[in-house]
Design an enzyme around this catalytic site. Sequence first.
Site, PDB file in Angstrom:
ATOM      1  N   SER A 130      24.270  73.749  29.415  1.00  0.00           N
ATOM      2  CA  SER A 130      25.423  74.603  29.677  1.00  0.00           C
ATOM      3  C   SER A 130      25.409  75.011  31.142  1.00  0.00           C
ATOM      4  O   SER A 130      24.402  75.538  31.635  1.00  0.00           O
ATOM      5  CB  SER A 130      25.372  75.843  28.780  1.00  0.00           C
ATOM      6  OG  SER A 130      26.464  76.698  29.035  1.00  0.00           O
ATOM      7  N   LYS A 155      28.073  70.718  29.040  1.00  0.00           N
ATOM      8  CA  LYS A 155      29.089  71.730  28.737  1.00  0.00           C
ATOM      9  C   LYS A 155      29.284  72.599  29.965  1.00  0.00           C
ATOM     10  O   LYS A 155      28.309  73.013  30.600  1.00  0.00           O
ATOM     11  CB  LYS A 155      28.652  72.609  27.557  1.00  0.00           C
ATOM     12  CG  LYS A 155      29.725  73.599  27.117  1.00  0.00           C
ATOM     13  CD  LYS A 155      29.262  74.442  25.936  1.00  0.00           C
ATOM     14  CE  LYS A 155      28.420  75.615  26.369  1.00  0.00           C
ATOM     15  NZ  LYS A 155      28.072  76.512  25.250  1.00  0.00           N
ATOM     16  N   LYS A 157      31.390  76.036  31.613  1.00  0.00           N
ATOM     17  CA  LYS A 157      32.147  77.241  31.324  1.00  0.00           C
ATOM     18  C   LYS A 157      33.495  77.169  32.045  1.00  0.00           C
ATOM     19  O   LYS A 157      33.591  76.689  33.181  1.00  0.00           O
ATOM     20  CB  LYS A 157      31.374  78.468  31.807  1.00  0.00           C
ATOM     21  CG  LYS A 157      30.018  78.666  31.123  1.00  0.00           C
ATOM     22  CD  LYS A 157      30.164  79.134  29.695  1.00  0.00           C
ATOM     23  CE  LYS A 157      28.818  79.482  29.072  1.00  0.00           C
ATOM     24  NZ  LYS A 157      28.949  80.021  27.706  1.00  0.00           N
ATOM     25  N   ASP A 181      33.578  75.569  27.418  1.00  0.00           N
ATOM     26  CA  ASP A 181      33.385  76.825  26.688  1.00  0.00           C
ATOM     27  C   ASP A 181      34.161  77.916  27.394  1.00  0.00           C
ATOM     28  O   ASP A 181      33.894  78.225  28.561  1.00  0.00           O
ATOM     29  CB  ASP A 181      31.889  77.166  26.642  1.00  0.00           C
ATOM     30  CG  ASP A 181      31.599  78.436  25.851  1.00  0.00           C
ATOM     31  OD1 ASP A 181      32.531  78.999  25.249  1.00  0.00           O
ATOM     32  OD2 ASP A 181      30.428  78.854  25.830  1.00  0.00           O
ATOM     33  N   GLU A 206      35.181  75.017  23.107  1.00  0.00           N
ATOM     34  CA  GLU A 206      34.443  76.074  22.411  1.00  0.00           C
ATOM     35  C   GLU A 206      35.094  77.432  22.627  1.00  0.00           C
ATOM     36  O   GLU A 206      35.367  77.840  23.760  1.00  0.00           O
ATOM     37  CB  GLU A 206      32.996  76.104  22.900  1.00  0.00           C
ATOM     38  CG  GLU A 206      32.133  77.113  22.179  1.00  0.00           C
ATOM     39  CD  GLU A 206      30.686  77.077  22.659  1.00  0.00           C
ATOM     40  OE1 GLU A 206      29.929  78.004  22.294  1.00  0.00           O
ATOM     41  OE2 GLU A 206      30.311  76.140  23.397  1.00  0.00           O
ATOM     42  N   ASP A 231      32.181  79.867  18.180  1.00  0.00           N
ATOM     43  CA  ASP A 231      30.914  80.517  18.522  1.00  0.00           C
ATOM     44  C   ASP A 231      31.002  81.970  18.078  1.00  0.00           C
ATOM     45  O   ASP A 231      30.631  82.323  16.959  1.00  0.00           O
ATOM     46  CB  ASP A 231      30.682  80.383  20.029  1.00  0.00           C
ATOM     47  CG  ASP A 231      29.444  81.113  20.544  1.00  0.00           C
ATOM     48  OD1 ASP A 231      28.745  81.768  19.747  1.00  0.00           O
ATOM     49  OD2 ASP A 231      29.170  81.034  21.753  1.00  0.00           O
ATOM     50  N   LYS A 255      24.230  80.272  16.724  1.00  0.00           N
ATOM     51  CA  LYS A 255      23.259  81.080  17.450  1.00  0.00           C
ATOM     52  C   LYS A 255      22.623  81.995  16.411  1.00  0.00           C
ATOM     53  O   LYS A 255      23.275  82.946  15.945  1.00  0.00           O
ATOM     54  CB  LYS A 255      23.923  81.883  18.568  1.00  0.00           C
ATOM     55  CG  LYS A 255      24.449  81.024  19.708  1.00  0.00           C
ATOM     56  CD  LYS A 255      25.176  81.849  20.737  1.00  0.00           C
ATOM     57  CE  LYS A 255      25.667  80.973  21.884  1.00  0.00           C
ATOM     58  NZ  LYS A 255      26.568  81.708  22.808  1.00  0.00           N
ATOM     59  N   GLY A 283      22.362  78.923  22.825  1.00  0.00           N
ATOM     60  CA  GLY A 283      21.350  79.834  23.355  1.00  0.00           C
ATOM     61  C   GLY A 283      21.988  81.046  23.992  1.00  0.00           C
ATOM     62  O   GLY A 283      23.188  81.076  24.276  1.00  0.00           O
TER      63      GLY A 283
END
Length: 361
Positions: A130, A155, A157, A181, A206, A231, A255, A283
Amino acid sequence: MQINFYRVRIPFLRPFTTSFGTEEYREALLFRISHEGIDAYSESVTSVIPDYGYEDNTTAMHVIRDLAAKYIADLPDPATFMERVKGIKGHNMAKAALEMLLWDYHSKASNQPLYRYLGKSRGYANVGISIGMAKIEDMEDQIEKALSLGYKRIKVKIARGRENIVKEIRDSFPDIPLSVDANGDYGAADIPRLKDLDRYDLEYIEQPFPGDDLIYHSKLKKEISTPICLDESITSADKALKAFDIGAADVINIKPGRIGGFSESLKVAEIARENGGHVWVGGMLETGIGRAFNIAFASLEMVDYPGDTSPNEKYFGKDIVLNPFKMKNGIIEPYHDAGIGVRIDEGALIRYMVEAGTISV
């Protein structure tokens, strides 16, 4: 019996930016119980402020110290503990810190590594990475390095108005397995903007909408070809079932700390499988203690997508464990010693410590 707790502050190698803001260090709550020669550990995934959810380190300590700790006095199995704390509404992260403490204890008492104690494991976790928002050149440098190391999924952000990140990365890396995400940064009016991401051949988007939503995720899923991953919206097995029932999800990011621990996370993984969905393990920028739990769960056969389970060195120059994870060809093996298998670096623990104390149970 008593619980030892430690609040530690570990600086990140580089600031980590999401739609929530920028973090420069991980302030973690760590827990330990010692009984009949067994030392068990766990970590709360809460942060200093309630940005990811309503919980933070202060609320977690209150719930654990004043409400939940007494329920582990006789070291029950994790499912029994979760039944006992049903009367405490919400506060999954606080509950998970104690529930996973019991998983470590009981797997050690059984002399089994946690990943085997949990269930059917393939013996390794497939690893994705990420990458936080930064200058596009810096993000591309991180991606280049990640690919050279063998990461199996990239991934990045994103946030509302910063979709150009996706175009620039896809232009530079047209064939990589890429997902994005949003951490809930979009609203219903942004559906056309999100539909535009279809052109980038993403593995999934996401959490485009806030965590309390399933309805707009369901609406978006009907209008977009890119799979939807949830998520923050999935806080229990019941929420996972509802998400699949109304067509709000294709993929779930499990998670364990968010969902309330492993007992509930196992149920979520089973629900996803029964409904033709996919799961992976995310995570929360944990130390080596929390990361060991994530890797153990990510090795389960039910977990079929690469997760955000990078080695400790991705985030910290120096962790609090003496045996940090190493990745090879995009996989990490969980520790084979009993329990989570970490060896604590007491010197680093002391160096990073902000507060320590005990909770009587």
